[in-house]
Scaffold this active site. Sequence first.
Site, short mmCIF file in Angstrom:
data_model
loop_
_atom_site.label_atom_id
_atom_site.label_comp_id
_atom_site.label_asym_id
_atom_site.label_seq_id
_atom_site.Cartn_x
_atom_site.Cartn_y
_atom_site.Cartn_z
CD GLU A 119 -3.05 -1.12 0.25
OE1 GLU A 119 -3.06 -0.22 -0.61
OE2 GLU A 119 -3.88 -2.04 0.28
CG HIS A 142 -4.61 -0.29 5.51
ND1 HIS A 142 -5.99 -0.23 5.45
CD2 HIS A 142 -4.27 -1.48 4.93
CE1 HIS A 142 -6.45 -1.32 4.86
NE2 HIS A 142 -5.42 -2.10 4.54
CG HIS A 144 -7.68 -5.59 7.17
ND1 HIS A 144 -7.06 -6.71 6.64
CD2 HIS A 144 -7.32 -4.56 6.36
CE1 HIS A 144 -6.37 -6.38 5.55
NE2 HIS A 144 -6.50 -5.08 5.36
CG HIS A 214 -9.25 -3.24 1.87
ND1 HIS A 214 -8.39 -2.85 0.87
CD2 HIS A 214 -8.45 -3.71 2.84
CE1 HIS A 214 -7.15 -3.12 1.21
NE2 HIS A 214 -7.16 -3.63 2.41
P1 13P Z 1 1.03 -5.54 2.92
O1 13P Z 1 1.41 -6.85 3.60
O2 13P Z 1 1.65 -5.40 1.57
O3 13P Z 1 1.33 -4.37 3.83
O4 13P Z 1 -0.53 -5.57 2.65
C1 13P Z 1 -1.48 -5.73 3.67
C2 13P Z 1 -2.79 -5.08 3.37
O5 13P Z 1 -3.59 -4.91 4.28
C3 13P Z 1 -3.11 -4.63 2.00
O6 13P Z 1 -4.23 -3.83 1.97
ZN ZN Z 2 -5.56 -4.02 3.73
#
Ligand code: 13P
Ligand code: ZN
Length: 269
Positions: A119, A142, A144, A214
């Site tokens: 990202e 970022h 989840h 996401h």
């Molecule tokens: P990376 O392992 O490349 O950081 O990706 C994780 C992710 O959450 C992608 O949206």
């Molecule tokens: Zn992600």
Amino acid sequence: MKSILENRPGLAHEVNQVAEVAGYLWQKGWAERNGGNITVNITEYVDDEIRALAPISEVKQIGAVMPHLKGCYFFCKGTNKRMRDLARWPMENGSVIRILDDCASYVIIADNPVAPTSELPSHLGVHNYLISIGSPYKASVHTHPIELIAMTHSPKFLEKDVATKVLWSMIPETKAFCPRGLGIIPYKLPSSVELGNATIKELEDYDVVMWEKHGIFSVDVDVMAAFDQIDVLNKSALIYIAAKSMGFEPDGMSDEQMKEMSVAFNLPK
Ligand code: 13P
Ligand code: ZN
């Protein structure tokens, strides 16, 4: 091999904060496998010795030009690396990158040649934007978060500020500690430049934005503050869901109560 963190307490503190937050993300169940990523602009901790360090990777393209990032340094979670590992061994699961003078490429300079997160276009685009507006924000996270992502599976919560209003009204602190609310970005391919550009646009009005179905992306002065904004929002989502699973639609604080709170805490309307 000597770590870049040795005898640099300021830089070590920043990386340790990232590790601490990475542990929280894992404990919360928001960081399955390699899910999520963190970047921090660490340029203020960079001395002449670091500037002179030879790269430990080849030159890599960012995929876009970032005119404000010339000579900047970032600590980045590695792509495909786990938050739970970043928590314990930050310099083995993340790396320090230097943006080169063309503002379109970077090299890794420490401690290990760990390729940065997929990202990166979103993260670097956001840092480039933050510098361009003179923002004091240095960190982007970022992750989840389960309940907030679940809400984005309902079209009603994808409409502008509908989720913000519900979440703010669950408990007074949410608006106090996430005063700009939650922006919404319709689904886009993970890691894409389009997702990065949409994120930058939405951050003009919000500190925290949802990526539909996401995850979430937040910015703040440091990584702990960026985490806190997500944490208070997800707490509200949990209260909403708890009420729903008790069989009723929660009332939420009234407009009057929200207004009173906004005045008392000196928050935007
Ligand atoms: P990376 O392992 O490349 O950081 O990706 C994780 C992710 O959450 C992608 O949206
Ligand atoms: Zn992600």
